[in-house]
Write a protein that holds these residues in place. Structure first.
Motif, PDB file in Angstrom:
ATOM      1  N   ILE A  83       0.992  -1.101   0.099  1.00  0.00           N
ATOM      2  CA  ILE A  83      -0.112   0.068   0.021  1.00  0.00           C
ATOM      3  C   ILE A  83       0.967   1.160  -0.061  1.00  0.00           C
ATOM      4  CG2 ILE A  83      -1.864   1.390   1.303  1.00  0.00           C
ATOM      5  CD1 ILE A  83      -2.868  -1.149   2.086  1.00  0.00           C
ATOM      6  N   ILE A  84       0.744   2.037  -1.106  1.00  0.00           N
ATOM      7  CA  ILE A  84       1.342   3.443  -0.837  1.00  0.00           C
ATOM      8  C   ILE A  84       0.615   4.535  -0.481  1.00  0.00           C
ATOM      9  CG2 ILE A  84       2.561   4.920  -2.567  1.00  0.00           C
ATOM     10  CD1 ILE A  84       3.547   2.166  -2.836  1.00  0.00           C
ATOM     11  N   GLU A  85       0.944   5.166   0.430  1.00  0.00           N
ATOM     12  CA  GLU A  85       0.286   5.997   1.489  1.00  0.00           C
ATOM     13  C   GLU A  85       0.537   7.410   1.897  1.00  0.00           C
ATOM     14  OE1 GLU A  85      -2.200   3.897   5.216  1.00  0.00           O
ATOM     15  OE2 GLU A  85      -0.184   4.382   5.767  1.00  0.00           O
ATOM     16  N   ALA A  86       0.004   8.064   2.157  1.00  0.00           N
ATOM     17  CA  ALA A  86       0.303   9.539   2.332  1.00  0.00           C
ATOM     18  C   ALA A  86      -0.345   9.532   3.926  1.00  0.00           C
ATOM     19  CB  ALA A  86      -0.175  10.524   1.684  1.00  0.00           C
ATOM     20  N   ASP A  87       0.074  10.306   4.861  1.00  0.00           N
ATOM     21  CA  ASP A  87      -0.067  10.479   6.188  1.00  0.00           C
ATOM     22  C   ASP A  87       0.010  11.817   6.770  1.00  0.00           C
ATOM     23  OD1 ASP A  87       1.787  10.554   7.806  1.00  0.00           O
ATOM     24  OD2 ASP A  87       2.060   8.365   7.726  1.00  0.00           O
ATOM     25  N   TYR A  88      -0.892  12.402   7.739  1.00  0.00           N
ATOM     26  CA  TYR A  88      -0.981  13.268   8.370  1.00  0.00           C
ATOM     27  C   TYR A  88      -1.076  13.070   9.752  1.00  0.00           C
ATOM     28  CZ  TYR A  88      -2.399  17.482  10.746  1.00  0.00           C
ATOM     29  OH  TYR A  88      -2.309  18.741  11.536  1.00  0.00           O
ATOM     30  N   PHE A  94       3.871  15.510   8.141  1.00  0.00           N
ATOM     31  CA  PHE A  94       3.277  15.158   6.843  1.00  0.00           C
ATOM     32  C   PHE A  94       4.166  14.055   6.443  1.00  0.00           C
ATOM     33  CE2 PHE A  94       2.024  19.488   7.474  1.00  0.00           C
ATOM     34  CZ  PHE A  94       0.716  19.614   7.088  1.00  0.00           C
ATOM     35  N   GLY A  95       3.666  12.711   5.993  1.00  0.00           N
ATOM     36  CA  GLY A  95       4.616  11.719   5.316  1.00  0.00           C
ATOM     37  C   GLY A  95       4.105  10.845   4.309  1.00  0.00           C
ATOM     38  N   VAL A  96       4.789  10.155   3.789  1.00  0.00           N
ATOM     39  CA  VAL A  96       4.484   9.251   2.584  1.00  0.00           C
ATOM     40  C   VAL A  96       5.316   7.690   3.148  1.00  0.00           C
ATOM     41  CG1 VAL A  96       4.317  10.757   0.690  1.00  0.00           C
ATOM     42  CG2 VAL A  96       6.745   9.765   1.256  1.00  0.00           C
ATOM     43  N   ASN A  97       4.500   6.562   3.191  1.00  0.00           N
ATOM     44  CA  ASN A  97       4.984   5.329   3.325  1.00  0.00           C
ATOM     45  C   ASN A  97       4.608   4.373   2.368  1.00  0.00           C
ATOM     46  OD1 ASN A  97       4.888   5.978   6.255  1.00  0.00           O
ATOM     47  ND2 ASN A  97       2.808   6.290   6.159  1.00  0.00           N
ATOM     48  N   VAL A  98       5.405   3.097   2.557  1.00  0.00           N
ATOM     49  CA  VAL A  98       5.109   1.993   1.785  1.00  0.00           C
ATOM     50  C   VAL A  98       5.054   1.084   2.539  1.00  0.00           C
ATOM     51  CG1 VAL A  98       5.881   0.372  -0.145  1.00  0.00           C
ATOM     52  CG2 VAL A  98       6.317   2.843  -0.298  1.00  0.00           C
ATOM     53  N   ARG A  99       3.766   0.500   2.897  1.00  0.00           N
ATOM     54  CA  ARG A  99       3.432  -0.527   3.552  1.00  0.00           C
ATOM     55  C   ARG A  99       3.127  -1.879   3.208  1.00  0.00           C
ATOM     56  NH1 ARG A  99      -0.598   1.541   5.747  1.00  0.00           N
ATOM     57  NH2 ARG A  99      -2.556   0.210   5.095  1.00  0.00           N
ATOM     58  N   ALA A 100       3.803  -2.987   3.638  1.00  0.00           N
ATOM     59  CA  ALA A 100       3.727  -4.395   3.150  1.00  0.00           C
ATOM     60  C   ALA A 100       2.868  -5.337   4.079  1.00  0.00           C
ATOM     61  CB  ALA A 100       5.184  -5.003   2.716  1.00  0.00           C
ATOM     62  N   GLU A 101       1.895  -6.139   3.587  1.00  0.00           N
ATOM     63  CA  GLU A 101       1.337  -6.971   4.353  1.00  0.00           C
ATOM     64  C   GLU A 101       1.896  -8.284   4.388  1.00  0.00           C
ATOM     65  OE1 GLU A 101      -2.260  -7.266   2.267  1.00  0.00           O
ATOM     66  OE2 GLU A 101      -3.375  -5.300   3.595  1.00  0.00           O
ATOM     67  N   LEU A 102       2.571  -8.594   5.732  1.00  0.00           N
ATOM     68  CA  LEU A 102       3.508  -9.543   5.923  1.00  0.00           C
ATOM     69  C   LEU A 102       2.704 -11.034   6.137  1.00  0.00           C
ATOM     70  CD1 LEU A 102       6.097  -8.110   8.378  1.00  0.00           C
ATOM     71  CD2 LEU A 102       6.190  -8.241   5.719  1.00  0.00           C
ATOM     72  N   LEU A 103       1.442 -10.881   6.627  1.00  0.00           N
ATOM     73  CA  LEU A 103       0.860 -12.204   7.114  1.00  0.00           C
ATOM     74  C   LEU A 103      -0.719 -11.820   6.971  1.00  0.00           C
ATOM     75  CD1 LEU A 103       0.939 -15.147   7.760  1.00  0.00           C
ATOM     76  CD2 LEU A 103       1.184 -14.539  10.471  1.00  0.00           C
ATOM     77  N   ARG A 104      -1.343 -12.599   6.378  1.00  0.00           N
ATOM     78  CA  ARG A 104      -2.764 -12.512   6.535  1.00  0.00           C
ATOM     79  C   ARG A 104      -3.644 -13.961   6.291  1.00  0.00           C
ATOM     80  NH1 ARG A 104      -6.057  -8.659   7.044  1.00  0.00           N
ATOM     81  NH2 ARG A 104      -4.458  -7.158   6.806  1.00  0.00           N
ATOM     82  N   LEU A 138      -5.897 -12.093  10.844  1.00  0.00           N
ATOM     83  CA  LEU A 138      -4.973 -11.913  11.889  1.00  0.00           C
ATOM     84  C   LEU A 138      -3.614 -11.521  11.139  1.00  0.00           C
ATOM     85  CD1 LEU A 138      -3.804 -11.028  14.805  1.00  0.00           C
ATOM     86  CD2 LEU A 138      -3.847 -13.668  15.032  1.00  0.00           C
ATOM     87  N   GLY A 139      -3.276 -10.395  11.089  1.00  0.00           N
ATOM     88  CA  GLY A 139      -1.957 -10.507  10.130  1.00  0.00           C
ATOM     89  C   GLY A 139      -1.135  -9.462  10.674  1.00  0.00           C
ATOM     90  N   GLY A 140       0.227  -9.503  10.152  1.00  0.00           N
ATOM     91  CA  GLY A 140       1.022  -8.210  10.413  1.00  0.00           C
ATOM     92  C   GLY A 140       1.477  -7.316   9.057  1.00  0.00           C
ATOM     93  N   TYR A 141       2.237  -6.415   9.553  1.00  0.00           N
ATOM     94  CA  TYR A 141       2.750  -5.334   8.372  1.00  0.00           C
ATOM     95  C   TYR A 141       4.000  -4.681   8.886  1.00  0.00           C
ATOM     96  CZ  TYR A 141       0.810  -1.406  11.239  1.00  0.00           C
ATOM     97  OH  TYR A 141       0.861  -0.434  12.300  1.00  0.00           O
ATOM     98  N   ALA A 142       4.652  -4.285   7.884  1.00  0.00           N
ATOM     99  CA  ALA A 142       5.849  -3.583   8.055  1.00  0.00           C
ATOM    100  C   ALA A 142       5.765  -2.400   7.080  1.00  0.00           C
ATOM    101  CB  ALA A 142       7.061  -4.322   7.927  1.00  0.00           C
ATOM    102  N   GLU A 143       6.200  -1.183   7.374  1.00  0.00           N
ATOM    103  CA  GLU A 143       6.413   0.083   6.561  1.00  0.00           C
ATOM    104  C   GLU A 143       7.766   0.617   6.748  1.00  0.00           C
ATOM    105  OE1 GLU A 143       3.153   2.196   7.938  1.00  0.00           O
ATOM    106  OE2 GLU A 143       4.105   3.074   9.770  1.00  0.00           O
ATOM    107  N   ILE A 144       7.916   1.358   5.708  1.00  0.00           N
ATOM    108  CA  ILE A 144       9.105   2.501   5.591  1.00  0.00           C
ATOM    109  C   ILE A 144       8.593   3.622   4.710  1.00  0.00           C
ATOM    110  CG2 ILE A 144      10.009   1.403   3.398  1.00  0.00           C
ATOM    111  CD1 ILE A 144      12.794   1.973   4.381  1.00  0.00           C
TER     112      ILE A 144
END
Length: 204
Positions: A58-63, A82-92, A107-113
């Motif tokens: 997921i490509i994301e913009a956040d505030y 104000f930020g931008v993220n790339v989030r990856a779903e690791l487990l679902r 029930l899953g996990g995610y990581a982002e940068i």
């Protein structure tokens, strides 16, 4: 920061030619656990994120409004991020039951940068501001968390680890406005921070 925003923009643009689900949104709160740049400030406030999914990414913009409950901000302003993220779903997993939570649909996990830009200055005492040289500060961050989906509501609980230059001369000075001997982009020290994010997820 410009390169990070450009990269995120190109990825989002490329999404128009790739298969993607509808947009996603996250609404919740962020809470500062520790921040070397502003150790006494109570950092807590609302957070909003809008994203475009691409498969498991997921490509994301956040505030986030970090000073929602903290009055010690210079000139009665606020601390915005104000930020931008790339989030990856690791487990679902498709279905799992958890003790004291009940059966959940996922029930899953995610990581982002990602990268962000903070606007504002903390008022640490009568003579000290943070960041010291400007009311803007760049940030790089990584995050980890888990998500629960009980078929009625989806929510995430995660932690974000951030690093920001303490004296961000690239944003504090321009040409002859730099202090003597300083060069734009020099960073003698980094301020590290950890924040908790509790978010409700909509879409997808």
């Amino acid at each position: 920061m410009r390169s990070a925003l450009l990269t995120a923009s190109l990825i989002v643009l490329a999404a128009g030619t790739a298969h993607a689900d509808g947009p996603t949104a996250r609404v919740g709160v962020t809470i500062g656990l520790a921040d070397q740049g502003a150790p006494e400030q109570f950092q807590v406030g609302p957070m909003l994120a809008i994203g475009i999914p691409l498969g498991r990414f997921i490509i994301e913009a956040d505030y986030a409004l970090l000073s929602f409950m903290e009055p010690d901000v210079v000139d009665d302003g606020n601390m915005h991020r104000f930020g931008v993220n790339v989030r990856a779903e690791l487990l679902r997993p498709a279905h799992r039951c958890v003790l004291l939570v009940g059966c959940v649909n996922g029930l899953g996990g995610y990581a982002e940068i990602g990268a962000a830009l903070r606007h504002g200055q903390w008022h640490l005492d009568a003579n000290t501001k943070a960041p010291a040289n400007a009311n803007r500060q760049r940030e790089l961050h990584v995050g980890l968390g888990f998500e629960l989906d009980n078929r009625y509501v989806r929510w995430q609980l995660g932690v974000r680890f951030a690093a920001a230059p303490r004296d961000d001369l690239m944003l504090a000075c321009r040409g002859t406005g730099c202090p003597a001997g300083a060069q734009p982009g020099n960073t003698d020290q980094m301020d590290l921070a950890a924040l908790i994010e509790w978010m409700f997820v909509f879409g997808r």
